[in-house]
Structure formats: C-alpha cells, structure tokens
Motif scaffolding. Structure first.
Motif, PDB file in Angstrom:
ATOM      1  N   SER A 127       0.438   7.574   9.687  1.00 22.11           N
ATOM      2  CA  SER A 127      -0.199   7.118   8.450  1.00 22.11           C
ATOM      3  C   SER A 127       0.836   6.533   7.498  1.00 22.11           C
ATOM      4  N   LEU A 128       0.380   5.626   6.637  1.00 29.99           N
ATOM      5  CA  LEU A 128       1.238   5.088   5.596  1.00 29.99           C
ATOM      6  C   LEU A 128       1.147   5.971   4.355  1.00 29.99           C
ATOM      7  N   SER A 129       2.108   5.825   3.468  1.00 30.09           N
ATOM      8  CA  SER A 129       2.088   6.609   2.230  1.00 30.09           C
ATOM      9  C   SER A 129       0.906   6.178   1.364  1.00 30.09           C
ATOM     10  N   SER A 130       0.451   7.049   0.499  1.00 31.50           N
ATOM     11  CA  SER A 130      -0.754   6.805  -0.313  1.00 31.50           C
ATOM     12  C   SER A 130      -0.582   5.654  -1.291  1.00 31.50           C
ATOM     13  N   GLU A 131       0.683   5.270  -1.607  1.00 32.67           N
ATOM     14  CA  GLU A 131       0.904   4.184  -2.576  1.00 32.67           C
ATOM     15  C   GLU A 131       0.318   2.857  -2.106  1.00 32.67           C
ATOM     16  N   PHE A 132       0.233   2.631  -0.795  1.00 35.80           N
ATOM     17  CA  PHE A 132      -0.324   1.364  -0.289  1.00 35.80           C
ATOM     18  C   PHE A 132      -1.802   1.237  -0.672  1.00 35.80           C
ATOM     19  N   GLY A 133      -2.569   2.269  -0.374  1.00 34.74           N
ATOM     20  CA  GLY A 133      -3.987   2.227  -0.728  1.00 34.74           C
ATOM     21  C   GLY A 133      -4.205   2.200  -2.226  1.00 34.74           C
ATOM     22  N   GLU A 134      -3.378   2.946  -2.964  1.00 31.91           N
ATOM     23  CA  GLU A 134      -3.493   2.965  -4.416  1.00 31.91           C
ATOM     24  C   GLU A 134      -3.229   1.583  -5.007  1.00 31.91           C
ATOM     25  N   ALA A 135      -2.272   0.859  -4.436  1.00 29.79           N
ATOM     26  CA  ALA A 135      -1.951  -0.489  -4.920  1.00 29.79           C
ATOM     27  C   ALA A 135      -3.139  -1.431  -4.742  1.00 29.79           C
ATOM     28  N   VAL A 136      -3.815  -1.330  -3.601  1.00 26.65           N
ATOM     29  CA  VAL A 136      -4.981  -2.184  -3.356  1.00 26.65           C
ATOM     30  C   VAL A 136      -6.115  -1.825  -4.317  1.00 26.65           C
ATOM     31  N   PRO A 154       2.297   0.729  -7.667  1.00 26.20           N
ATOM     32  CA  PRO A 154       3.178   1.838  -7.245  1.00 26.20           C
ATOM     33  C   PRO A 154       3.999   1.440  -6.017  1.00 26.20           C
ATOM     34  N   HIS A 155       5.261   1.757  -6.029  1.00 26.29           N
ATOM     35  CA  HIS A 155       6.150   1.336  -4.947  1.00 26.29           C
ATOM     36  C   HIS A 155       6.413   2.501  -3.992  1.00 26.29           C
ATOM     37  N   PRO A 156       6.104   2.321  -2.699  1.00 27.79           N
ATOM     38  CA  PRO A 156       6.371   3.392  -1.724  1.00 27.79           C
ATOM     39  C   PRO A 156       7.863   3.693  -1.641  1.00 27.79           C
ATOM     40  N   ILE A 162       0.309  -7.402  -0.347  1.00 26.32           N
ATOM     41  CA  ILE A 162      -0.482  -6.765  -1.414  1.00 26.32           C
ATOM     42  C   ILE A 162       0.033  -7.213  -2.781  1.00 26.32           C
ATOM     43  N   THR A 163       1.351  -7.263  -2.931  1.00 25.92           N
ATOM     44  CA  THR A 163       1.951  -7.707  -4.189  1.00 25.92           C
ATOM     45  C   THR A 163       1.602  -9.156  -4.487  1.00 25.92           C
TER      46      THR A 163
END
Length: 664
Positions: free
Chosen positions: A275-284, A306-308, A322-323
């Motif tokens: 799994s990826l860190s939660s910051e990826f989904g939060e950014a979207v 938020p930066h992972p 995403i950015t």
C-alpha cells in the motif's frame, strides 16, 4: 489475469451502469419487482418547479379571463418534466427540442383531428421519432410519452383546424416559461453538474489510490472507470462552442489529469502488493474539495498538498501527476486552452450509428411506432370514449427498457390507473373551477414528480387524476364521471394489452440473437483503433475526429444496449447472457483504455510483427463470436509501456476459450 467471481459481479454492474447485478439467490417475481419502492431521495425542488411550470400557465389564462387558453398553454408545461441534472448547455438544447416538439404536436394534432386514420399514423411517427432520438443520443427522461400525450390530448379537443396556430402559439409560450424556470439555476451555478461529476471522480480516484496493494483495488478501479466515463460524457455535452468559461476549461483539464493519474495507477500499480502512504489519497481529496471552492484559484494557491515521507521512483511520478493536477487550478486561461481537447462525435455520426441495421434503438423505435398506430386505429375504429387513452397507455407500457421493465410498467400502470381514477372521482365530484384548477394541477404534478423516482405505479396514482382534470376542466362541470371512469379503465386495459403483445411478439429474443454479430463487429472496430494508435500511423490520422474511434464508440454503445435488452427478455436466453457477459465486459474495458490512450501523444510503437499478431488474434476472436465457437490460446505480444491493454486483451481471449452455447 483471470477474472475472479467478485469481478464477475463488478463487471456486470459496471457494464449495465450499476442497474444489474448477477445474483445467485432467487429473483423476486415480476409482480413483486414491479411494486418495489426504491430508496432514492425525494427531488423536492424539481417537483415544486414542475408544479409551477404546469400550474402557472393556467393561472395566467384565468387572469386574462380564458381558462381554455390557460389549459392549452399548460400543455407546454410538460417540457419541465424532461429536466434532469445535466449540464445547462445540454439542458438548453434538450428543452428547446422538447418545446418545439410539443408545439409541433399540438399544431399537427389540431390539423389532423378530423381524420382518424391520419391521426393514428402520425401518432406512431411522432412516437417513433421521439423514441429514436432519445435512444440515439442517450437522453435521460420520459422519452416519447409526453409528445404522444400532448398530440393525443389535442386530437381530443373540439375540432377546430383553423385554431392550429393559436393553440400551437399558446403551447409554445407555456413551453418557453418551463424553459426559463428550468434554466434559472444557470444564473447561480452555471457549471454545477460538471463540477459535481469531476469532484466525484476525484473522490473515487482517491479511494483507488488508497486501495493500491489491497483486495479492494479491482472494485475501486471499476468504480473510477465508471466515474471517468460519466465525467467525459458530462463535460462533452456541457461544451458551449460560442463561449467557454474559465471554470469549464479548468474542469476539462482536471478531468484530463484524472485520466492520466488513473492510467498511471493501473499500469504501474495493478500488481503491486504494498500500500501507499495515506498522503497520496489525501492529496487527491484536497483537489476534490477545491473544485467546490468559490474562489478556486486563490484557494488552490493557499492549500499545499501533504507530502509523503518516503517515495520510490514510481510513487514519486504518481505524486508529480497529482501535484500537476492541483497546479492546473491556478494556470492561466491561455495555458488551459492549449491543454484542452474534447472528442465529441457529431450529431450526424451519432444518428448514422443508431441507424445501423443491427441497432436495437432503431428496431425498438419502429416497433414502438407500429404498435402505437395499431392501438390508435383500434381505438378510433370502435369509437371508444376518449379514444386517445388507448394508444397513450400502450406508449406508457412499451416505454420500458426491456421486456421485464415493460411488464413492470403494465402492472404499475394498471394499479396506478385504478386507484388514480378513484382519486379523480373525489376531485371531479366537487366540480372544481377557477383558481382551484391550477392549484390542483400544481399539487398533483408536484406529488407525481416526488414519487416518480420511487415507483412508476405510485406516480400514476397522481398523474391519472391530473391528466383527467386537465382533459375535463373545459367541459364546464359536465363530467358524467361514472361513464367516463368506466370507459377510461377499458381504454387503459386495451392499451396495456396491445403494448404487452407488441413486446412479446416483436421483441422475443430479438436482442440476444443480435449479440454474436455485434460482438464480432465491435472487436473488429477495436482492432482498427489499436492499429491506428500503435502502428506509428498516427501522423496520417486525426485522432480527435477519428473515424475508427467514433465507429468503435458507436459499436460499443449498440452492443451494451443490446446486451442490456437481452438480459431483460422474456424468456431470457440465460446461456447467451452467461456466455457473453464476460466478453462484453472485457470489450468495454478495452474500448475505455483505447479511447484514453488516444489522448496521449507519446504512445509506444509496436513492431510490424507485434501488430500483425494482435490483428490476427482480434480477427480470430471476431470470427469465433460470429460462429459462436471457442478459440485456442495464442501468444499476445508484450506491450511493456501499456500493460493494462495487454491484460485486457488476455482476459478477452480467455473468455473466448470457453465452450460454445446454443441459442435454442
């Protein structure tokens, strides 16, 4: 990459727009299904405005001292019943068609009223045209019902061909009033539907990113595909060629980034076990929230993603995408315009696709018109009281999407009409007059629109007395209700029977018998698109107006419609449905990916050997579909840069390795 049992259910749900799920438990009887009340929320605002659109013209007529003129203008109020939450640019075009169509129906109904045979034929033509247009352009709404209703009610008015222009003019004014009421929301939120669909796409995309490396990935992937398709369609029809607003440009570019992020995730993380860190989904999700912002540019500048803490090469590139999506919210209008590209088939291409000899849309429209004519001729030949209720009931029943839906409509129509007449008997017993009439029309329309989303039968409880009230209010209190009510029941019963016969005789297995040819035709069109995209010939092809892509889209749309119709046939050809569902699902997935990759400039170029092998595989599957035979496994050339396409082609070939089925 075999399809799991869970993916079977997801696939059918995605294929049929979420309206059909493959279940192992016993299906409720048709009668019980018809009486199910769904859990959709009540559309309070739409119901209120529909009531205003129906009742206000009658009020205006009374203010000018002419109830009859107000009732005629009220026919134009039916225009508002075609209002749905779609982009205002499309809604304006759709309602304009409805206003002009209803006006033409009143004019023609007044002209041909003295000639029953011409009335019957013209009624069938009107029904066929409306059904075909709504089907071809996939417009949501009550389709032909209110066009036929208005035409039929006009033929039931006192015969006066010399008043054709007057009646049409009054109806047009009522329709324009509905158009204005419907479009009033544009003043407050001109791109509300587009913003909502893009926001929901990014929320689904955030769930997909969160699901990487988990069992929920396939579920989330299919949901995003469905959202992206809806967003593409909504933004395409919402395009205004005369004036493109800045927010619309940003939504288009945001949708492009959503597609790029999705394709990157599918290509790079489909087999990922971590799994990826939660910051990826939060950014979207932050991007989704910014879409609803009142000051989208300023808020996007003031909100940092938020930066992972830890990222490898693949996840770094994902975060960069995403950015870039977030940064597009504050780019200049000129930069946005350079990034925009809208692939929209012309109206001519859409109509030609629906005119295909194997198009179920054309077949249904012709069947629809034929049985309206037969119902109308029967009613006029036997001089039934208020004979237009016979073809009208036939229209209501045959408007079901398939045979099962038609039987649902018949049950609901019967139940709603009987109880509705009892309600009408109470109303008409008091001989309503003056402003009581528009108030009752408002109230009954309001309640009808509230319940139409719950169950058609519940809506018929109130639509029936509303139609009776409008039809009889000009009779100055001479209702003769007992005779009229009994005649109404007989008319409805006859119309329902004719509609059921039409579906049973003409539609029996007509859809499932067309599946083999349409599957074969669609696979061949996808092979042409694949060649155009990956053979290095793109410099010779305008992919934005590509004949190959338009043909593929048309074929997939026809195939999906035919499969959906076949799943509701009575009796259902279960072997055909079970055999083809996975094939059709894979075809639609492949079509989705090919369309998305057509917007990418730096596509990989396959070798001549690789392209030849792929074309051979596609042709083998097309022949197998036509002959209903299985295929032997063939080696699929690797497409390292686009593994998602390779996986789907593998799935499609595996689905053709099953045993054949018999249509008997």
């Amino acid at each position: 990459m075999l399809v799991s049992k869970r993916n079977v259910e997801i696939g059918i749900s995605f294929l049929l727009g979420g309206n059909y799920m493959w279940k192992t438990e016993k299906t409720p009887s048709i009668f019980k299904q018809a009486l199910i009340v769904n859990k959709k929320p009540f559309p309070w605002l739409k119901a209120f405005l529909a009531g205003v659109a129906a009742g206000l013209p009658i009020c205006i007529g009374l203010l000018f001292g002419n109830l009859e003129y107000g009732l005629i203008a009220g026919l134009g109020g039916f225009t508002y019943l075609y209002v749905f939450p779609i982009p205002y640019a499309q809604l304006a075009r759709k309602l304009t068609f409805c206003v002009l169509g209803i006006t033409a129906c009143v004019f023609l109904g007044t002209i041909v009223a003295p000639y029953p045979i011409f009335t019957a034929i013209l009624m069938g033509i009107i029904g066929s045209i409306a059904m075909f247009i709504f089907g071809a352009f996939q417009l949501i709404g009550p389709s032909a019902i209110f066009f036929v209703l208005v035409f039929a009610m006009t033929t039931g008015m006192p015969t006066a061909p010399n008043e054709a222009f007057l009646r049409a003019g009054l109806t047009f004014l009522g329709g324009v009033l509905s158009w204005i009421i419907a479009m009033s929301g544009w003043l407050f939120n001109p791109h509300g539907p587009e913003k909502d669909v893009v926001r929901r796409t990014y929320l689904d995309l955030a769930n997909l990113v969160d699901s990487i490396g988990t069992e929920k990935f396939n579920d989330a992937k299919n949901k995003v595909m469905s959202s992206l398709k809806e967003a593409d369609q909504t933004l395409t029809v919402g395009n205004n060629p005369w004036h493109t607003k800045d927010i619309y440009k940003r939504l288009i570019v945001l949708n492009i980034y959503a597609n790029k992020i999705f394709l990157y995730v599918v290509d790079e993380f489909d087999e990922c076990q971590k799994s990826l860190s939660s910051e990826f989904g939060e950014a979207v999700r932050i991007i989704a929230a910014l879409i609803e912002s009142g000051s989208i540019i300023n808020d996007s500048l003031n909100n940092n993603l938020p930066h992972p803490n830890e990222m490898d090469e693949k996840s770094t590139l994902l975060f960069m995408e995403i950015t870039a999506a977030k940064d597009s919210l504050n780019e200049s209008s000129l930069t946005l315009k350079e990034q925009m590209h809208i692939l929209n088939p012309s109206a001519k291409q859409t109509l030609l696709g629906a005119f295909d000899k194997n198009s179920i849309i054309l077949i249904n429209a012709l069947r629809f018109g034929l049985f309206i004519v037969l119902a109308a001729i029967l009613a006029y030949e036997y001089e039934l009281n208020r004979s237009f209720w016979v073809p009208l009931s036939c229209v209501a029943v045959m408007s079901g999407a398939n045979a099962v839906a038609t039987f649902h409509r018949a049950i609901q129509r019967s139940f709603g009409t009987v109880v509705g007449i009892l309600i009408a008997s109470v109303i008409l017993a008091f001989h309503p007059s003056g402003f009581v009439i528009p108030f009752l029309v408002f109230l009954l329309t309001f309640i009808t629109e509230l319940f139409i989303v719950k169950n058609y039968g519940l809506a018929a409880l109130f639509f029936t007395p509303n139609a009776l009230l409008m039809a009889e209010s000009g009779s100055q209190g001479k209702f003769a209700f007992t005779y009229f009510a009994s005649a109404r029941l007989i008319d409805v019963a006859i119309g329902i029977i004719i509609g059921l016969i039409g579906v049973w005789v003409v539609g029996k297995k007509s859809a499932s018998s067309r599946l083999p040819h349409l599957v074969s035709k669609t696979i061949r069109s996808q092979a042409q698109v694949l060649f155009a995209l990956f053979s290095g010939q793109e410099q010779k092809i305008d992919l934005k107006n590509s004949t190959e892509i338009n043909k593929m889209q048309t074929n997939i749309k026809n195939l999906k419609t035919v499969y959906d119709t076949a799943s509701g046939e009575i009796p259902v050809n279960k072997k055909a449905i079970e055999y083809y569902w996975a094939i059709v699902y894979s075809i639609e997935q492949l079509g989705f990916l090919l369309e998305k990759y057509s917007n990418i400039k730096d596509r990989p170029i396959l070798s001549e050997k690789g392209i030849s092998q792929l074309l051979f595989i596609f042709e083998t599957m097309a022949i197998a579909a036509n002959r209903q035979t299985s295929v032997t496994k063939k080696e699929i050339p690797e497409i390292n840069e686009l593994p998602s396409i390779q996986y789907v082609v593998e799935d499609l070939q595996k689905n053709f390795q099953k045993l054949t089925y018999s249509q008997s």
